[in-house]
Write a protein that holds these residues in place. Structure first.
Motif, short mmCIF file in Angstrom:
data_model
loop_
_atom_site.label_atom_id
_atom_site.label_comp_id
_atom_site.label_asym_id
_atom_site.label_seq_id
_atom_site.Cartn_x
_atom_site.Cartn_y
_atom_site.Cartn_z
N HIS A 72 36.87 42.52 49.39
CA HIS A 72 35.82 43.03 48.50
C HIS A 72 36.33 43.14 47.07
O HIS A 72 35.63 42.78 46.12
N ALA A 73 37.57 43.63 46.92
CA ALA A 73 38.15 43.75 45.58
C ALA A 73 38.30 42.38 44.94
O ALA A 73 37.96 42.19 43.76
N TYR A 74 38.79 41.40 45.69
CA TYR A 74 38.93 40.04 45.15
C TYR A 74 37.57 39.46 44.76
O TYR A 74 37.46 38.75 43.74
N SER A 75 36.55 39.74 45.53
CA SER A 75 35.23 39.18 45.23
C SER A 75 34.69 39.67 43.90
O SER A 75 33.87 38.99 43.26
N GLN A 76 35.16 40.84 43.45
CA GLN A 76 34.70 41.39 42.17
C GLN A 76 35.31 40.68 40.96
O GLN A 76 34.77 40.80 39.85
N VAL A 77 36.41 39.97 41.17
CA VAL A 77 37.08 39.32 40.03
C VAL A 77 37.17 37.81 40.18
O VAL A 77 37.67 37.12 39.29
N TRP A 78 36.68 37.26 41.30
CA TRP A 78 36.77 35.82 41.55
C TRP A 78 35.95 35.06 40.53
O TRP A 78 34.91 35.55 40.07
N THR A 79 36.41 33.90 40.14
CA THR A 79 35.73 33.10 39.12
C THR A 79 35.31 31.74 39.68
O THR A 79 35.65 31.40 40.82
N ASP A 80 34.61 30.97 38.89
CA ASP A 80 34.23 29.61 39.31
C ASP A 80 35.45 28.74 39.54
O ASP A 80 35.39 27.75 40.28
N GLU A 81 36.57 29.09 38.89
CA GLU A 81 37.82 28.34 39.07
C GLU A 81 38.67 28.90 40.20
O GLU A 81 39.76 28.41 40.45
N GLY A 82 38.15 29.93 40.88
CA GLY A 82 38.89 30.54 41.97
C GLY A 82 39.57 31.82 41.56
O GLY A 82 39.08 32.55 40.68
N SER A 83 40.67 32.11 42.17
CA SER A 83 41.42 33.31 41.85
C SER A 83 41.87 33.28 40.40
O SER A 83 42.39 32.28 39.92
N PRO A 84 41.69 34.39 39.66
CA PRO A 84 42.15 34.41 38.26
C PRO A 84 43.63 34.10 38.13
O PRO A 84 44.02 33.35 37.23
N LEU A 85 44.45 34.66 39.00
CA LEU A 85 45.88 34.42 38.91
C LEU A 85 46.20 32.94 39.10
O LEU A 85 47.01 32.36 38.36
N ALA A 86 45.57 32.30 40.08
CA ALA A 86 45.81 30.88 40.33
C ALA A 86 45.34 30.03 39.16
O ALA A 86 46.05 29.11 38.71
N ALA A 87 44.15 30.34 38.64
CA ALA A 87 43.59 29.55 37.54
C ALA A 87 44.42 29.70 36.27
O ALA A 87 44.69 28.71 35.57
N ILE A 88 44.85 30.92 35.96
CA ILE A 88 45.62 31.15 34.74
C ILE A 88 47.01 30.54 34.85
O ILE A 88 47.51 29.93 33.89
N THR A 89 47.65 30.67 36.01
CA THR A 89 48.99 30.08 36.18
C THR A 89 48.93 28.56 36.04
O THR A 89 49.81 27.94 35.42
N ALA A 90 47.89 27.95 36.60
CA ALA A 90 47.71 26.50 36.44
C ALA A 90 47.51 26.14 34.98
O ALA A 90 48.06 25.14 34.48
N ALA A 91 46.74 26.95 34.26
CA ALA A 91 46.51 26.71 32.83
C ALA A 91 47.80 26.86 32.04
O ALA A 91 48.05 26.10 31.08
N GLN A 92 48.63 27.82 32.41
CA GLN A 92 49.92 28.00 31.74
C GLN A 92 50.80 26.76 31.93
O GLN A 92 51.46 26.31 30.99
#
Length: 337
Positions: A72-92
């Protein structure tokens, strides 16, 4: 020499960089979170309770109760690109590749779940990387983070015949480039707020207190970062009070203090009205920053009497963050590129 006609093609001569972060479920649902937590909480670096005691508790209780709540907590922050941590690390990783150009091949991995470290190290080796820098994005050393990532590298080494030369990124909690990036980025965010915070809280991920007593330098690293950042702000934002706290307590053991949620409530109750909170220990925004601080932290503070609250973003793939990462990586690649 002329190779035999049947000789396989083997690429060589390249330098690789593997950017590593903690990990995340593949989806914000209970089965995915359960898989992630099972791997994460089975790591003996993370939970140092003997397996004979811990595994029955983990499998019978925690994995049957916590995944639904965490999903439930993850669902509140999930994005169209998936997990924020995964998306940001890939962008980095992509941004670092642009900054390094042809000097190195950059990939990213997660300590837990995907993309797996072993798979990404194999990919770098296949691409011809005879020298690889493994860069865990943890400013503050802990056995549960940096050492665990290096355990995964060691496991990969033991299972491979052909190996590259390897270097690892050390902790950078007091590096002038890191302190400068934090000060510039957080200062810019504070100045852009539509209110003036009375307090800047620097919230670091918590660890059981026993890790400090056993010699883990994590607590000292966090405290030093907070002191150095506070000294910078004293010159640019005089009058801004800064406090250091620790978040994400889990279980019944005593954890590092003061606790972030406890301090937020106490500040609201004693009359503090405006707070900004930042998480300098996270290189990328994730569940702990976007849900635990931005959502639950705000609720705790407002319910205690606060009126203005801002959760500041991590360095992520912004200019300050990527300038820092490039500086750290180029330093560790000295002599290789």
């Amino acid at each position: 020499m002329q190779r035999p006609a049947d000789h396989p093609t083997i690429l060589t001569g390249k330098v690789g960089v593997l950017v590593v972060n903690l990990g995340t479920p593949d989806a914000p649902d209970t089965p995915s979170v359960k898989r992630y937590l099972k791997e994460f909480l089975s790591d003996k670096r993370v939970v140092e309770i003997p397996s004979l005691i811990w595994q029955p508790i983990l499998r019978a209780i925690i994995l049957n109760t916590r995944p639904k709540k965490s999903a439930h907590a993850y669902s509140q922050v999930w994005t169209d690109e998936g997990s924020p941590l995964a998306a940001i690390t890939a962008a980095q990783a992509r941004a670092l590749q642009v900054r390094l150009g042809d000097a190195a091949i950059v990939r990213h991995a997660m300590r837990y779940q995907s993309p797996a470290m072993a798979k990404e190290l194999d990919a770098l080796l296949e691409a011809g990387c005879e020298r690889i820098l493994v860069a865990p994005l943890y400013p503050h050393y802990s056995g549960a983070t940096t050492a665990s990532a290096l355990d995964a590298v060691a496991d990969w080494i033991k299972a491979r015949r052909r190996l590259p030369a390897l270097r690892t990124l050390p902790p950078y909690h007091d590096d002038p480039a890191y302190i400068g990036a934090l000060h510039a980025d957080l200062g810019r965010q504070i100045d852009a707020l539509d209110f003036k915070p009375e307090l800047l809280m620097l919230s670091f991920h918590g660890m059981p207190e026993r890790t400090l007593l056993l010699g883990d330098p994590y607590h000292c690293h966090c405290r030093k970062t907070a002191r150095l950042v506070s000294e910078r702000f004293a010159t640019t934002h005089p009058g801004l009070r800064i406090e250091t706290t620790f978040q994400s307590r889990f279980g019944r053991a005593k954890w590092l203090e003061p606790a972030t949620d406890t301090v937020l409530i106490a500040e609201g109750q004693k009359g503090t009205k405006a707070i900004a909170i930042a998480a300098p220990g996270f290189s990328a925004d994730c569940l702990e920053t976007l849900e635990e601080l931005s959502i639950r932290g705000k609720e705790d503070f407002f319910e205690a009497g606060g009126t203005h609250f801002a959760s500041l973003t991590c360095l992520n793939d912004g200019d300050e963050g990527m300038g820092l990462l490039e500086t750290l990586v180029r330093r560790e690649l000295s002599g290789w590129i």
